[in-house]
Design a protein around this motif. Structure first.
Motif, PDB file in Angstrom:
ATOM      1  N   ILE A  88      39.925  37.525  41.395  1.00 50.77           N
ATOM      2  CA  ILE A  88      40.091  38.176  40.092  1.00 50.77           C
ATOM      3  C   ILE A  88      38.953  39.158  39.849  1.00 50.77           C
ATOM      4  CG2 ILE A  88      40.257  37.783  37.604  1.00 50.77           C
ATOM      5  CD1 ILE A  88      41.320  34.967  38.284  1.00 50.77           C
ATOM      6  N   ASP A  97      40.526  41.564  30.291  1.00 46.83           N
ATOM      7  CA  ASP A  97      41.622  41.507  31.251  1.00 46.83           C
ATOM      8  C   ASP A  97      41.378  40.411  32.289  1.00 46.83           C
ATOM      9  OD1 ASP A  97      42.855  43.569  29.940  1.00 46.83           O
ATOM     10  OD2 ASP A  97      42.273  45.121  31.386  1.00 46.83           O
ATOM     11  N   HIS A 101      43.631  37.109  32.929  1.00 54.35           N
ATOM     12  CA  HIS A 101      44.140  36.848  34.278  1.00 54.35           C
ATOM     13  C   HIS A 101      43.766  35.431  34.718  1.00 54.35           C
ATOM     14  CE1 HIS A 101      44.470  38.508  38.688  1.00 54.35           C
ATOM     15  NE2 HIS A 101      45.057  37.334  38.541  1.00 54.35           N
TER      16      HIS A 101
END
Length: 240
Positions: A88, A97, A101
Motif C-alpha cells: 500500500i 487514501d 486502502h
C-alpha cells in the motif's frame, strides 16, 4: 486469488538468505492469526525490515501487505514488485487514501504491516509511534500484533553502505501476543501500550542476539545506551 509476484519474491528472498547463511531466529509466529484481518506492527531499523517482518508470518501461511512510502512505488525496480505484491503506497502529504486502502484490506481479512515510527531509527532505539496502526485496528475491529526486529541494521540501514555480501549475520525476530483494539479506548493510550509492548520485545531480541561487536570499529550498530557508538536520539535530531 493467485499471487503471481509475492510468492516468487519470497522464494528469491529465502534463497538469498540461504546463500548468505543468515542466522534467522524467529519466535512467536504462532501469535499471528491464521485467518482474518490483523495489523502487524514492528520497529524499523533497516531497509529490509519488511522482508523479515513478512517472513515471520509465513509459518501461519499469511502474506503481509505493507504500508510504505509512495516513492518506493515509483522506483523502476521496486515499484512493479511492490505493486505486484499488493503493498500500500503512502503519500505522507495525503495519507487518507492509504488509510482507506488499508482499512478495506483489513476488513477483507488481510494482514497489514505497519512501521509506526514512519522512518528508520538511526539510533536503533524505538522512536515515537504514530497512532495510525491503533486507529486502523480499532476501526476494522481486528487485533494488533506487536513484533520486534534486531540485526537487520547490520545488513542495510540508513546512512550506511549495504552489507549484503557478508554472510552469517544473525537476525532476531520476536512476535508478541495479539492485542485487542477496543473502540472505547483512546487511540493515543492504545498506541502507548503498543509501543511499550514492542519495546519489551525489542529488549528480548537484543538479549537473545548471539553476537557482540568484534572490536571498537564494529560498535556502530549498537545503541549508545547499550555501550555502542550509534548516535543517540538527541544527536539524530540535532543532525537534521
Amino acid at each position: 486469488m493467485a499471487e503471481l509476484v509475492y510468492r516468487p519474491v519470497i522464494g528469491a528472498a529465502l534463497a538469498m538468505f540461504k546463500a548468505l547463511d543468515l542466522k534467522i531466529d524467529c519466535q512467536g509466529s504462532e501469535n499471528i492469526p491464521r485467518s482474518g484481518g490483523a495489523v502487524l506492527v514492528s520497529n524499523h531499523i533497516g531497509y529490509l525490515d519488511f522482508i523479515f517482518s513478512g517472513l515471520a508470518a509465513l509459518p501461519q501461511k499469511r502474506l503481509v501487505r505493507f504500508m510504505a512510502k509512495e516513492s518506493v512505488f515509483r522506483h523502476r525496480v521496486s515499484g512493479p514488485l511492490m505493486r505486484g505484491m499488493k503493498h500500500i503506497p503512502v503519500d505522507r502529504r495525503q495519507g487518507e487514501d492509504a488509510y482507506a486502502h488499508a482499512l478495506d484490506s483489513l476488513r477483507a481479512g488481510e494482514v497489514i504491516g505497519v512501521f509506526p515510527e514512519a522512518t528508520i531509527s538511526q539510533s536503533f532505539t524505538l522512536k515515537g509511534f504514530k497512532s495510525g496502526a491503533a486507529r486502523l485496528a480499532q476501526e476494522a475491529g481486528v487485533p494488533l500484533v506487536p513484533m520486534a526486529l534486531w540485526g537487520t541494521q547490520r545488513l542495510w540501514t540508513k546512512g550506511r553502505p549495504r552489507n549484503l555480501r557478508r554472510s552469517h549475520i544473525p537476525v532476531t525476530i520476536r512476535v508478541g501476543e495479539a492485542m485487542e483494539a477496543p473502540t472505547d479506548q483512546y487511540a493515543g493510550a492504545l498506541t502507548r501500550r503498543l509501543r511499550e509492548r514492542v519495546q519489551e520485545l525489542l529488549e528480548s531480541a537484543q538479549r537473545a542476539y548471539p553476537v557482540r561487536p568484534r572490536d571498537a570499529s564494529d560498535t556502530w550498530w549498537v545503541p549508545a545506551h547499550l555501550g555502542g557508538t550509534a548516535p543517540t536520539p538527541a544527536e539524530v535530531r540535532e543532525a537534521r
